[in-house]
Design a protein around this motif. Structure first.
Motif, PDB file in Angstrom:
ATOM      1  N   HIS A  20      -4.226  19.279   1.325  1.00  0.00           N
ATOM      2  CA  HIS A  20      -4.722  17.971   1.744  1.00  0.00           C
ATOM      3  C   HIS A  20      -6.234  17.986   1.918  1.00  0.00           C
ATOM      4  O   HIS A  20      -6.797  18.964   2.378  1.00  0.00           O
ATOM      5  CB  HIS A  20      -4.065  17.548   3.057  1.00  0.00           C
ATOM      6  CG  HIS A  20      -2.607  17.291   2.908  1.00  0.00           C
ATOM      7  ND1 HIS A  20      -2.126  16.079   2.485  1.00  0.00           N
ATOM      8  CD2 HIS A  20      -1.543  18.105   3.061  1.00  0.00           C
ATOM      9  CE1 HIS A  20      -0.800  16.156   2.410  1.00  0.00           C
ATOM     10  NE2 HIS A  20      -0.427  17.368   2.747  1.00  0.00           N
ATOM     11  N   THR A  21      -6.840  16.885   1.516  1.00  0.00           N
ATOM     12  CA  THR A  21      -8.295  16.785   1.671  1.00  0.00           C
ATOM     13  C   THR A  21      -8.645  15.458   2.314  1.00  0.00           C
ATOM     14  O   THR A  21      -7.820  14.539   2.366  1.00  0.00           O
ATOM     15  CB  THR A  21      -9.027  16.846   0.310  1.00  0.00           C
ATOM     16  OG1 THR A  21      -8.554  15.776  -0.496  1.00  0.00           O
ATOM     17  CG2 THR A  21      -8.813  18.164  -0.386  1.00  0.00           C
ATOM     18  N   GLU A  22      -9.866  15.391   2.800  1.00  0.00           N
ATOM     19  CA  GLU A  22     -10.374  14.148   3.379  1.00  0.00           C
ATOM     20  C   GLU A  22     -11.768  13.895   2.822  1.00  0.00           C
ATOM     21  O   GLU A  22     -12.547  14.831   2.658  1.00  0.00           O
ATOM     22  CB  GLU A  22     -10.532  14.308   4.896  1.00  0.00           C
ATOM     23  CG  GLU A  22      -9.306  14.047   5.697  1.00  0.00           C
ATOM     24  CD  GLU A  22      -9.596  14.218   7.187  1.00  0.00           C
ATOM     25  OE1 GLU A  22      -9.166  13.360   7.946  1.00  0.00           O
ATOM     26  OE2 GLU A  22     -10.252  15.200   7.568  1.00  0.00           O
ATOM     27  N   ASP A  23     -12.078  12.644   2.578  1.00  0.00           N
ATOM     28  CA  ASP A  23     -13.457  12.282   2.243  1.00  0.00           C
ATOM     29  C   ASP A  23     -14.220  12.163   3.542  1.00  0.00           C
ATOM     30  O   ASP A  23     -13.706  11.588   4.500  1.00  0.00           O
ATOM     31  CB  ASP A  23     -13.497  10.934   1.519  1.00  0.00           C
ATOM     32  CG  ASP A  23     -12.925  11.050   0.121  1.00  0.00           C
ATOM     33  OD1 ASP A  23     -12.854  12.188  -0.384  1.00  0.00           O
ATOM     34  OD2 ASP A  23     -12.556  10.013  -0.456  1.00  0.00           O
ATOM     35  N   ASP A  26       0.830  -1.204   0.000  1.00  0.00           N
ATOM     36  CA  ASP A  26       0.000   0.000   0.000  1.00  0.00           C
ATOM     37  C   ASP A  26       0.860   1.248   0.000  1.00  0.00           C
ATOM     38  O   ASP A  26       1.953   1.266   0.557  1.00  0.00           O
ATOM     39  CB  ASP A  26      -0.869   0.038   1.264  1.00  0.00           C
ATOM     40  CG  ASP A  26      -1.989  -0.980   1.194  1.00  0.00           C
ATOM     41  OD1 ASP A  26      -2.493  -1.217   0.084  1.00  0.00           O
ATOM     42  OD2 ASP A  26      -2.339  -1.542   2.258  1.00  0.00           O
ATOM     43  N   SER A  27       0.312   2.311  -0.592  1.00  0.00           N
ATOM     44  CA  SER A  27       0.987   3.594  -0.450  1.00  0.00           C
ATOM     45  C   SER A  27       0.011   4.619   0.092  1.00  0.00           C
ATOM     46  O   SER A  27      -1.201   4.491  -0.066  1.00  0.00           O
ATOM     47  CB  SER A  27       1.611   4.036  -1.767  1.00  0.00           C
ATOM     48  OG  SER A  27       0.737   3.809  -2.824  1.00  0.00           O
ATOM     49  N   PHE A  28       0.580   5.628   0.705  1.00  0.00           N
ATOM     50  CA  PHE A  28      -0.212   6.606   1.445  1.00  0.00           C
ATOM     51  C   PHE A  28       0.385   7.979   1.255  1.00  0.00           C
ATOM     52  O   PHE A  28       1.524   8.122   0.836  1.00  0.00           O
ATOM     53  CB  PHE A  28      -0.163   6.303   2.953  1.00  0.00           C
ATOM     54  CG  PHE A  28      -0.514   4.898   3.314  1.00  0.00           C
ATOM     55  CD1 PHE A  28      -1.812   4.559   3.651  1.00  0.00           C
ATOM     56  CD2 PHE A  28       0.464   3.898   3.299  1.00  0.00           C
ATOM     57  CE1 PHE A  28      -2.137   3.259   3.980  1.00  0.00           C
ATOM     58  CE2 PHE A  28       0.140   2.598   3.625  1.00  0.00           C
ATOM     59  CZ  PHE A  28      -1.169   2.265   3.971  1.00  0.00           C
ATOM     60  N   SER A  29      -0.400   8.968   1.632  1.00  0.00           N
ATOM     61  CA  SER A  29       0.195  10.291   1.724  1.00  0.00           C
ATOM     62  C   SER A  29      -0.111  10.843   3.101  1.00  0.00           C
ATOM     63  O   SER A  29      -1.164  10.568   3.671  1.00  0.00           O
ATOM     64  CB  SER A  29      -0.347  11.199   0.633  1.00  0.00           C
ATOM     65  OG  SER A  29      -1.359  12.020   1.113  1.00  0.00           O
ATOM     66  N   THR A  57      -3.737   9.375   4.348  1.00  0.00           N
ATOM     67  CA  THR A  57      -4.758   8.807   3.471  1.00  0.00           C
ATOM     68  C   THR A  57      -4.119   7.770   2.563  1.00  0.00           C
ATOM     69  O   THR A  57      -2.996   7.939   2.108  1.00  0.00           O
ATOM     70  CB  THR A  57      -5.419   9.885   2.593  1.00  0.00           C
ATOM     71  OG1 THR A  57      -4.405  10.770   2.144  1.00  0.00           O
ATOM     72  CG2 THR A  57      -6.461  10.657   3.335  1.00  0.00           C
ATOM     73  N   ARG A  58      -4.865   6.742   2.318  1.00  0.00           N
ATOM     74  CA  ARG A  58      -4.348   5.693   1.447  1.00  0.00           C
ATOM     75  C   ARG A  58      -4.703   6.016   0.005  1.00  0.00           C
ATOM     76  O   ARG A  58      -5.804   6.485  -0.279  1.00  0.00           O
ATOM     77  CB  ARG A  58      -4.954   4.341   1.830  1.00  0.00           C
ATOM     78  CG  ARG A  58      -4.460   3.228   0.897  1.00  0.00           C
ATOM     79  CD  ARG A  58      -4.637   1.861   1.469  1.00  0.00           C
ATOM     80  NE  ARG A  58      -6.010   1.659   1.910  1.00  0.00           N
ATOM     81  CZ  ARG A  58      -6.370   0.663   2.703  1.00  0.00           C
ATOM     82  NH1 ARG A  58      -5.473  -0.188   3.160  1.00  0.00           N
ATOM     83  NH2 ARG A  58      -7.626   0.525   3.061  1.00  0.00           N
ATOM     84  N   TYR A  59      -3.764   5.799  -0.888  1.00  0.00           N
ATOM     85  CA  TYR A  59      -4.096   5.937  -2.309  1.00  0.00           C
ATOM     86  C   TYR A  59      -4.947   4.751  -2.709  1.00  0.00           C
ATOM     87  O   TYR A  59      -4.539   3.601  -2.560  1.00  0.00           O
ATOM     88  CB  TYR A  59      -2.827   5.972  -3.162  1.00  0.00           C
ATOM     89  CG  TYR A  59      -2.079   7.260  -3.007  1.00  0.00           C
ATOM     90  CD1 TYR A  59      -2.681   8.467  -3.337  1.00  0.00           C
ATOM     91  CD2 TYR A  59      -0.782   7.284  -2.520  1.00  0.00           C
ATOM     92  CE1 TYR A  59      -2.005   9.661  -3.180  1.00  0.00           C
ATOM     93  CE2 TYR A  59      -0.097   8.478  -2.369  1.00  0.00           C
ATOM     94  CZ  TYR A  59      -0.717   9.667  -2.703  1.00  0.00           C
ATOM     95  OH  TYR A  59      -0.055  10.839  -2.562  1.00  0.00           O
ATOM     96  N   ASN A  60      -6.126   5.065  -3.177  1.00  0.00           N
ATOM     97  CA  ASN A  60      -7.056   4.011  -3.553  1.00  0.00           C
ATOM     98  C   ASN A  60      -7.216   4.014  -5.051  1.00  0.00           C
ATOM     99  O   ASN A  60      -8.076   4.686  -5.590  1.00  0.00           O
ATOM    100  CB  ASN A  60      -8.414   4.250  -2.912  1.00  0.00           C
ATOM    101  CG  ASN A  60      -8.478   3.633  -1.544  1.00  0.00           C
ATOM    102  OD1 ASN A  60      -7.834   2.618  -1.285  1.00  0.00           O
ATOM    103  ND2 ASN A  60      -9.239   4.245  -0.664  1.00  0.00           N
TER     104      ASN A  60
END
Ligand SMILES: Cc1ncc(COP(=O)(O)O)c(C=O)c1O
Lengths: 347, 113, 451
Positions: free
Chosen positions: C359-362, B54-57, C10-13
């Motif tokens: 940066h944003t959040e859902d 997994d990758s994240f920011s 946040t995870r890249y989805n």
């Protein structure tokens, strides 16, 4: 000579491919030199982002659901770096927004595009296709719209199964019984909203035409193809160019009847008794557009020339019996590239 | 750097041996938290977990928290470290850190205990 | 000291061409017509509705221009139910709009605002005998909704000796689903014609207009073209049969505002027709209907949401940030469906009113009510918010300041920013006294000690 900077979308060259990469390849094999191709991507895994031999640099752009204003602002920022000459959108879902801002792109930024106007775009919408076909004398399978499952069930019981259940914008499923139809109805209405379309099945072989209209009714190029092998996603895996004057004539009627401006794909079913039913008119080049190039008609290049205001002679010749056979290819990508697009929005 | 060339990845646990962190915060008393093996974080806040793929920011303050964890700072020290530099009330910061650590755990970036 | 931002991860989805969810706003929305949002909240509290007089006037003038440059006789009537704050109504009346009302309460508001009786269109299925008498007395235009009302009015005019100026509300198939066939008389099955015949047979009722209102947030201009065509055909038929000229055709309202409907893939502002599109569809239908130019009826319009939605903002603040059991982020605001009734069908645009990072959040955005349906946005991507941060909800001018609920908390202040940037309180926040004033407690219940 000044470098021509062309931006394009549809870099998702996956198993259900977008047309961006074939279009880029067509442009590279044309006479547009020197040429720089700028990719516009929605998702960071669109394979075209990493195809540096075809795409010089790529940028993320906001999803269509963010609206045309967000798209314009993003293109403006990209334009400041890349001075884009022509932009070629290649997704159905984004076209509405591109059409909306095309005047502003031209007047405020000097970016050209070559898109259908709103009127011709709407004429070929799924919900309007049957009426439009009737006007032009083009057969379209019987299609009805349903706003509720009970309405849909009523139509289905008149027609019998199987039938096609289609979303307002995209997606189509074959339903063999009421349970399946109900499941698809709810799935499609949740995804694309109401109405859902029901379409009678027409049996035959799938024949398609990739075409380019100049916006005044003339067809600049058209190449017909029969799908030889279809994936489980309904995409052509292999196809062959046909000699079929009737099909070309119908395609030209559709292009003329909509004053189509830009690339399009016409999908037909040819019945065993030689009737042609128009299933869909897609408002952009198909992913197999490179077959047209391979058989002698470079539609993407012609589109760029038209967008730049050059006169382009209609192309009528193409090689019959040329085939395309699609293959997939595993690119090897460094994590640093993936990171870069993720964190900087360009690559 | 061995994992990725030409980019400023810090392979956190290559720099120092894995560190057991004792969390002294009220809620996490006696709980240990350590950054998982080989978690890579770049200057841009991009995190890659080679164990899961997994990758994240993360944002810059999140980066700071991870590097403090990595330096072996306790939860209290982390809180203090942020409080002296950022304009934030202690209560809010503690709540936000709880959430952040929870997410780091959920994403298998840190391990409790 | 550095400005604080919550640490987030946040995870890249990756989901190729994931069609939904994206950041829309890149900049904070810090002022309305030059007045800082923060100043408004400091002075009037949070939450707080803000109306822009400039936007109301600009929107109205644009609509009037669109219609009157295409059609010779155009009259707007402000649809009170959309927003009946007196200040709002007066802006429209100053611009030349009449009043369209659907109850005696709205009727009284219009009269108190100084609207002449004969410039009030009285719509709706709920008019009592007394209401009708007052409307008759004031020479208002009575839009008859059903036969019961027709009979009732017929008795009243008989007794009064006055002549009533009436119109009938007509419903019809305009290719739009659902068809609003519960209001008025149906066109296709000839009920409307029956109503015309009944009215034409009464000497003390003058059939002055034909009215329809085919729906709300209508995206199809073709439906208006059809509606106008059908009403014009009916006017011609009346002319042919009775030699009587219909003075006006009232096309109602229903024009869409720039809000985005729930479940819509594209932004509302990208898909709605412009006022010019609506005007073109309606006026070409009337001009091409075969009615001789000299006899063209006036065109009345009752547009509501399209004229006021954009002018309204709701300012609010973040009460709390939490995480739901499934890991989703939830933000609780100090306003909910009690104030934003329209969040049941719109995905309202919400913009932070202070600087934010990239940066944003859902998240889900909830209101403060203790009920599960109090959801303002089911899924929205927003910059990182902290408790106390301010947000601006856009396009809330229509229906919210009339359909708001006094449930759990009181209705907040409403202010209007005038053309010079002056801020006026146009409706004061309610207090416990506002409610208690209306109540009467029996004597034996005045004390909490057991009797
Ligand atoms: C009779 C009538 N006219 C006008 C309106 C205003 O409609 P809109 O706000 O959709 O323009 C309504 C709204 O319900 C109505 O019922």
């Amino acid at each position: 000579m000044k470098t021509l900077n062309i931006a394009l979308t549809g870099l998702n060259n996956i198993d259900s491919p977008g047309p961006g990469i074939p279009v880029a390849r067509a442009l590279r094999s044309g006479g547009l030199d020197p040429l720089r191709i700028i990719g516009l991507a929605y998702d960071n895994l669109e394979p075209g982002l990493y195809m540096h031999e075809l795409i010089d640099r790529s940028y993320q752009i906001p999803y269509p659901s963010a609206g045309s204003e967000a798209l314009f602002n993003r293109l403006k920022a990209i334009h400041e770096i890349e001075s884009i000459d022509v932009v070629i959108p290649n997704f159905d879902a984004e076209l509405h927004n591109f059409m909306r801002i095309s005047d502003r792109l031209r007047t405020e930024l000097g970016i050209q595009s070559f898109l259908p106007d709103h009127h011709s775009f709407e004429m070929r919408q799924k919900t309007a296709l049957a009426d439009w076909g009737e006007k032009l004398g083009i057969k379209v399978p019987a299609t009805r719209t349903a706003f509720s499952w009970s309405e849909a069930r009523q139509i289905a019981s008149e027609w019998g199964y199987p039938l096609m259940v289609k979303g307002k914008y995209y997606d189509a499923y074959m339903a063999y019984d009421a349970d399946q139809a109900a499941a698809y109805f709810y799935k499609l209405s949740a995804k694309w909203g109401l109405p859902v379309l029901l379409q009678q099945i027409v049996k035959g072989s799938e024949v398609n035409v990739t075409a380019l209209g100049d916006g005044s009714g003339a067809c600049i190029g058209a190449v017909p193809m029969r799908k030889m092998f279809i994936t489980d996603k309904g995409k052509a895996w292999a196809g062959i160019t046909l000699h079929d004057d009737r099909l070309l004539e119908i395609a030209r009627t559709a292009v003329a009847g909509s004053c189509w401006r830009g690339g399009c794909e016409l999908e037909f079913i040819k019945t065993p008794d030689d009737h042609y039913y128009l299933i869909e008119m897609n408002p952009r080049f198909p992913a197999w557009v490179y077959l047209a190039v391979g058989s002698g008609q470079n539609h993407p290049e012609a589109l760029v020339r038209l967008a730049l205001g050059e006169a382009v002679e209609p192309m009528t010749h193409y090689e019959i019996g040329k085939m395309f056979i699609r293959y997939s290819y595993d690119q090897i990508v460094d994590l640093k590239e993936y990171e870069h697009i993720n964190t900087h929005g360009w690559l | 750097m061995p994992l990725c060339q030409g980019i400023d990845f810090i392979i956190i646990n290559d720099i120092k041996p894995p560190i057991q962190i004792l969390l002294l915060g009220a809620r996490n008393e006696n709980e240990e938290m350590k950054v998982n093996k080989n978690i890579a974080i770049s200057e841009s806040g991009f995190i890659f977990n080679p164990g899961t793929g997994d990758s994240f920011s993360t944002n810059s303050i999140g980066q700071e928290v991870i590097s403090m964890l990595n330096e072996g700072k306790t939860r209290d020290e982390i809180t203090q470290g942020i409080l002296v530099r950022y304009e934030v009330e202690k209560g809010i910061l503690e709540k936000d850190l709880d959430d952040y650590f929870f997410m780091l755990g959920t994403y298998h970036i840190v391990q409790n205990g | 000291m550095l400005p604080y931002e919550r640490p987030i991860i946040t995870r890249y989805n990756p989901g190729i061409t994931n069609k939904f969810g994206s950041k829309v706003d890149y900049f904070p929305f810090t002022q309305i017509d030059g007045v800082p949002v923060k100043r408004l909240i400091d002075a009037y509290g949070s939450p707080c509705f803000v109306l822009s007089e400039r936007t109301i006037r600009d929107t109205y003038r644009n609509a009037l221009r669109a219609f009157s440059t295409r059609y010779p006789k155009v009259q707007f009537a402000w649809s009170y139910k959309t927003n009946y704050l007196n200040a709002v109504c007066q802006v429209f009346h100053q611009e030349g709009a009449w009043a369209e009302v659907v109850s005696m309460f709205e009727y009284q508001k219009a009269i108190l605002n100084g609207v002449p009786g004969e410039q009030i269109l009285f719509n709706g299925p709920d008019k009592t005998a007394d209401d009708l008498r007052i409307a008759l007395q004031n020479n208002s235009l009575i839009h008859i909704d059903h036969f019961d009302e027709l009979y009732l009015l017929s008795e009243i005019v008989r007794d009064s000796g006055k002549k009533a100026r009436v119109a009938i509300r007509i419903n019809m198939d305009t290719g739009v689903y659902p068809q609003w066939d519960r209001f008025g008389f149906n066109y296709e099955n000839e009920t409307a014609w029956e109503a015309v015949q009944k009215i034409m047979g009464q000497s003390n009722m003058i059939l002055t207009g034909l009215h329809c209102h085919i729906g709300t947030y209508m995206l199809s201009t073709r439906a208006y073209h059809l509606a106008a065509t059908k009403l014009a055909q009916l006017a011609l038929r009346i002319k042919g049969q009775y030699g009587h000229r219909i003075a006006y055709i009232d096309i109602g309202g229903g024009f869409a505002s720039g809000n985005t409907l729930k479940g819509s893939y594209l932004q509302g502002s990208d898909v709605i027709p412009t006022m010019d599109d609506y005007a073109e569809a309606i006026s070409t239908a009337l001009l091409g209907s075969g009615i001789p130019t000299a006899e063209l009826p006036s065109l009345y319009l009752e547009a509501g949401r399209a004229l006021i939605d954009d002018a309204g903002y709701l300012l609010g603040s973040v009460l709390a940030i939490k995480r739901l059991s499934d890991g989703r982020r939830a933000t609780i605001m100090d306003f909910g469906v009690n104030l934003l009734f329209t969040s049941f069908w719109y995905d309202h645009r919400i913009t932070p009113a202070q600087e934010f990072s990239r940066h944003t959040e859902d998240m889900v955005v909830y209101g403060p009510l203790c009920m599960n349906i109090d959801v303002v946005r089911e899924n929205i991507s927003l910059p990182l918010l902290n408790r106390g941060d301010h947000v601006v909800v856009h396009r809330v001018g229509a229906y919210n300041m009339t359909q708001w609920m006094q449930f759990i908390s009181m209705r907040p202040n409403v202010v209007l920013i005038d053309l010079e940037g002056g801020v006026h309180l146009v409706r004061a926040r309610e207090t416990v006294d506002t409610l208690n004033q209306q109540e009467q407690t029996p004597a034996h219940l005045l004390s909490i000690s057991p009797v």
